[in-house]
Design a protein around this motif. Structure first.
Motif, PDB file in Angstrom:
ATOM      1  N   GLY A 154     -15.238  -4.422 -83.456  1.00  0.00           N
ATOM      2  CA  GLY A 154     -15.828  -5.709 -83.101  1.00  0.00           C
ATOM      3  C   GLY A 154     -17.190  -5.522 -82.469  1.00  0.00           C
ATOM      4  O   GLY A 154     -17.979  -4.663 -82.875  1.00  0.00           O
ATOM      5  N   GLU A 155     -17.475  -6.356 -81.447  1.00  0.00           N
ATOM      6  CA  GLU A 155     -18.769  -6.296 -80.775  1.00  0.00           C
ATOM      7  C   GLU A 155     -18.778  -5.156 -79.763  1.00  0.00           C
ATOM      8  O   GLU A 155     -18.899  -5.347 -78.552  1.00  0.00           O
ATOM      9  CB  GLU A 155     -19.060  -7.626 -80.081  1.00  0.00           C
ATOM     10  CG  GLU A 155     -19.284  -8.767 -81.058  1.00  0.00           C
ATOM     11  CD  GLU A 155     -19.487 -10.087 -80.343  1.00  0.00           C
ATOM     12  OE1 GLU A 155     -19.403 -10.114 -79.103  1.00  0.00           O
ATOM     13  OE2 GLU A 155     -19.714 -11.094 -81.015  1.00  0.00           O
ATOM     14  N   SER A 156     -18.586  -3.931 -80.244  1.00  0.00           N
ATOM     15  CA  SER A 156     -18.585  -2.771 -79.366  1.00  0.00           C
ATOM     16  C   SER A 156     -19.981  -2.559 -78.812  1.00  0.00           C
ATOM     17  O   SER A 156     -20.970  -3.104 -79.324  1.00  0.00           O
ATOM     18  CB  SER A 156     -18.138  -1.526 -80.133  1.00  0.00           C
ATOM     19  OG  SER A 156     -19.122  -1.179 -81.101  1.00  0.00           O
ATOM     20  N   THR A 157     -20.072  -1.741 -77.774  1.00  0.00           N
ATOM     21  CA  THR A 157     -21.387  -1.472 -77.181  1.00  0.00           C
ATOM     22  C   THR A 157     -22.302  -0.799 -78.208  1.00  0.00           C
ATOM     23  O   THR A 157     -23.501  -1.076 -78.241  1.00  0.00           O
ATOM     24  CB  THR A 157     -21.240  -0.593 -75.932  1.00  0.00           C
ATOM     25  OG1 THR A 157     -20.511   0.603 -76.275  1.00  0.00           O
ATOM     26  CG2 THR A 157     -20.492  -1.327 -74.828  1.00  0.00           C
ATOM     27  N   ALA A 158     -21.744   0.067 -79.054  1.00  0.00           N
ATOM     28  CA  ALA A 158     -22.571   0.740 -80.076  1.00  0.00           C
ATOM     29  C   ALA A 158     -23.134  -0.267 -81.069  1.00  0.00           C
ATOM     30  O   ALA A 158     -24.312  -0.200 -81.447  1.00  0.00           O
ATOM     31  CB  ALA A 158     -21.738   1.803 -80.797  1.00  0.00           C
ATOM     32  N   ASN A 159     -22.288  -1.207 -81.491  1.00  0.00           N
ATOM     33  CA  ASN A 159     -22.765  -2.234 -82.427  1.00  0.00           C
ATOM     34  C   ASN A 159     -23.844  -3.105 -81.793  1.00  0.00           C
ATOM     35  O   ASN A 159     -24.837  -3.470 -82.441  1.00  0.00           O
ATOM     36  CB  ASN A 159     -21.599  -3.110 -82.889  1.00  0.00           C
ATOM     37  CG  ASN A 159     -20.648  -2.366 -83.798  1.00  0.00           C
ATOM     38  OD1 ASN A 159     -20.995  -1.316 -84.328  1.00  0.00           O
ATOM     39  ND2 ASN A 159     -19.449  -2.896 -83.975  1.00  0.00           N
ATOM     40  N   GLN A 160     -23.653  -3.458 -80.542  1.00  0.00           N
ATOM     41  CA  GLN A 160     -24.648  -4.264 -79.837  1.00  0.00           C
ATOM     42  C   GLN A 160     -25.988  -3.533 -79.768  1.00  0.00           C
ATOM     43  O   GLN A 160     -27.059  -4.128 -79.981  1.00  0.00           O
ATOM     44  CB  GLN A 160     -24.158  -4.583 -78.426  1.00  0.00           C
ATOM     45  CG  GLN A 160     -22.952  -5.509 -78.365  1.00  0.00           C
ATOM     46  CD  GLN A 160     -22.433  -5.648 -76.939  1.00  0.00           C
ATOM     47  OE1 GLN A 160     -23.207  -5.785 -75.998  1.00  0.00           O
ATOM     48  NE2 GLN A 160     -21.120  -5.609 -76.790  1.00  0.00           N
TER      49      GLN A 160
END
Length: 562
Positions: A17-23
């Motif tokens: 989901g909206e993981s820190t890596a994706n953000q």
């Protein structure tokens, strides 16, 4: 050109989901599109995983804020507004401060940029809705607590001493037949709980109760020595309280929210109380007043009569109000550095007497000795005034060879200047382990409701207890490391000043404040071990070269050592 900061946050580690890596990836793409690939490449990354957006007490966020205050960044980019905060007051204060610092704030999802007046206005409007969402979630949680309270269910988690969790068939408030859990009394542990209440009733003291449990070598359900905090948690827990008329009167008088009728208080079952604590990552648990509790009669068997339990609560409150308070003007210099040869820390105990120099006389006392009242450690106390003075004299001796001394200080520079990659990696590893243990615990608790075999349930309950002990150990270590790094961090300039100050230690020591003396000692000394006759001083960062000094005749008189 100052770099841009990217901030990412997620309340729980999930890996999707909206993981820190994706953000972070989305923020980099935004920066590359609007400011160029070089700006995206050099952006500074700050990420907090496992921290709520309810406040700003997050390590990476505070580091980013420090960078803004030191004018090291030009702007902050986040994927979504609520990654920063869901609290209007915190958010508006932050935006005002960033505006004063000329640091722009950009939210990709909402397309807000505080570089323009309209962007700032829209940001405030969006923050209002973020807080509304947070308060709606909180209200929904409280409503859910009320519904759960009506069932008297055990919701999972660490089972209290005296009980294990077992699955039962029940009809929930929505009318559907579901499996749920309740607490089952463990007779042997139940007797231990009764013993603790009895000991406290006899001694009217947490410390004496703790000492007697240690003297009898009685352990917690995780196999550890009892501490007064563990004793107090058992004494304060309403789960042991028999649901009798005294209990009903207590909760009524204290205006708790009761989800059971007077007839349900049958003097057989125990009490379950929801909303007892306010828990927030990074700080100690706060116990809420009784008028904020949601109370129901549980499905489990109670242990302690209402009159006895209420009397214990009154005693705990009275003792808390007159308990020892750590002196604000504590002159001890070795707190946190001094260890007893038994392995336990030593802490200062201040008397009301003055020495010839007009200073308060204090001793260093072994924590294990104090908690067990001498049954597990009988080491002599050490004169704090004399030991501190002796350690300062030892450091004066080190400064005679200034070249070697400055070289020694440089060995500790990386730690004190904030370059602690090793510590950061250890913290990240510990936090990941803690999250993994929490995931396993949740899965095991959920599985209990599906098990029919008593043997299987007992095995799972045993594993839950083991994991709970591991989690407690990991959390303690995380707290220690966080405190260690936070309280010792110095800027490069501050460290250089400290080196200059210590280089002239012999002539300046008497001019330093207590705080400056502590900082000076911690730059040179890693720890001090007291064996009852001599103090052994270990130099910080000496890479295996341990410096010892024997400081005789520092133990207290036999009367003071009791």
């Amino acid at each position: 050109m100052k770099p841009t900061a990217i901030y990412s946050r997620k309340s729980k580690f999930t890996g999707k989901g909206e993981s820190t890596a994706n953000q972070i990836d989305l923020c980099r793409e935004y920066i590359a599109l609007h400011s160029g690939k070089e700006a995206a490449r050099t952006a500074l990354i700050f990420e907090d995983e496992g921290f709520s957006g309810g406040n700003l007490n997050r390590p990476a966020f505070q580091q980013m804020l420090s960078a803004a205050r030191n004018h090291e960044i030009s702007s902050i980019v986040v994927y979504r507004l609520d990654r920063i905060s869901r609290n209007i007051s915190d958010f508006s204060t932050l935006i005002e401060e960033l505006s004063r610092l000329n640091v722009a704030f950009i939210s990709i999802r909402e397309q807000f940029d505080t570089g323009s007046p309209m962007g700032r206005a829209m940001m405030y409007i969006a923050s209002v809705f973020s807080q509304l969402e947070r308060e709606t979630i909180a209200e929904r949680i409280r409503d859910n607590m009320h519904e759960l309270a009506k069932t008297g269910r055990w919701l999972g988690g660490n089972t209290p001493t005296g009980y294990c969790s077992e699955s039962v068939q029940t009809i929930t408030v929505d009318g559907k037949s579901r499996k749920s859990c309740k607490l089952k009394l463990l007779p042997e542990e139940g007797e231990l709980v009764r013993k603790i209440y009895s000991l406290y009733a006899q001694t009217d003291s947490l410390s004496k109760t703790e000492a007697e449990l240690r003297r009898q070598n009685i352990k917690t359900k995780t196999g550890r020595d009892f501490t007064r905090f563990a004793v107090r948690n058992i004494l304060q827990n309403p789960v042991y309280l028999l649901a009798d008329q005294e209990a009903y009167q207590y909760f009524t008088e204290n205006e708790a929210e009761l989800c059971s009728s007077p007839a349900d208080f049958d003097s057989t079952h125990g009490i379950l109380a929801y909303n007892r604590t306010d828990q927030e990552k990074g700080r100690a648990t706060v116990y809420l007043p009784v008028n904020e509790w949601i109370v129901t009669v549980g499905q489990h068997e109670g242990l302690i009569p209402g009159r006895e339990w209420v009397k214990v609560q009154e005693s705990l409150e009275q003792n808390r109000s007159k308990s020892y308070r750590k002196p604000r003007s504590n002159q001890a210099l070795l707190t946190g550095l001094l260890f007893c040869s038994c392995g336990s820390r030593m802490y200062p105990k201040v008397s009301k007497r003055l020495n010839k120099e007009g200073q308060l006389v204090y001793s260093y006392v072994c924590k294990c000795k104090e908690h067990s009242q001498g049954s597990q450690c009988a080491q002599k106390n050490v004169s704090g005034n004399r030991l501190d003075a002796a350690v300062l004299e030892e450091i004066k001796g080190l400064t005679e060879d200034k070249a070697a001394f400055v070289e020694q200080l440089e060995k500790s520079k990386s730690f004190y200047s904030g370059d602690r990659t090793g510590y950061d990696e250890r913290l990240a590893g510990l936090r990941k382990k803690c999250a993994d243990v929490e995931t396993k615990l949740t899965a095991l608790v959920d599985s209990l409701a599906e098990l029919d075999s008593t043997a299987a349930k007992n095995q799972v309950a045993k594993r839950i207890d083991e994991l709970s002990g591991q989690q407690e150990t990991l959390q303690t270590r995380i707290t220690e490391l966080e405190g260690l790094t936070a309280q010792n961090e110095l800027s490069a300039e501050e460290f250089d000043i400290l080196v200059q100050m210590l280089s002239s230690f012999r002539t300046t020591i008497d001019l330093l404040s207590v705080e400056e003396k502590r900082a000076a000692i911690r730059t040179v000394v890693q720890k001090v071990v007291w064996d009852g006759d001599a103090a052994h001083v270990v130099l910080f960062g000496a890479e295996g070269d341990v410096g010892y000094t024997t400081i005789p005749d520092l133990s207290q008189s036999s009367e003071d050592s009791k």
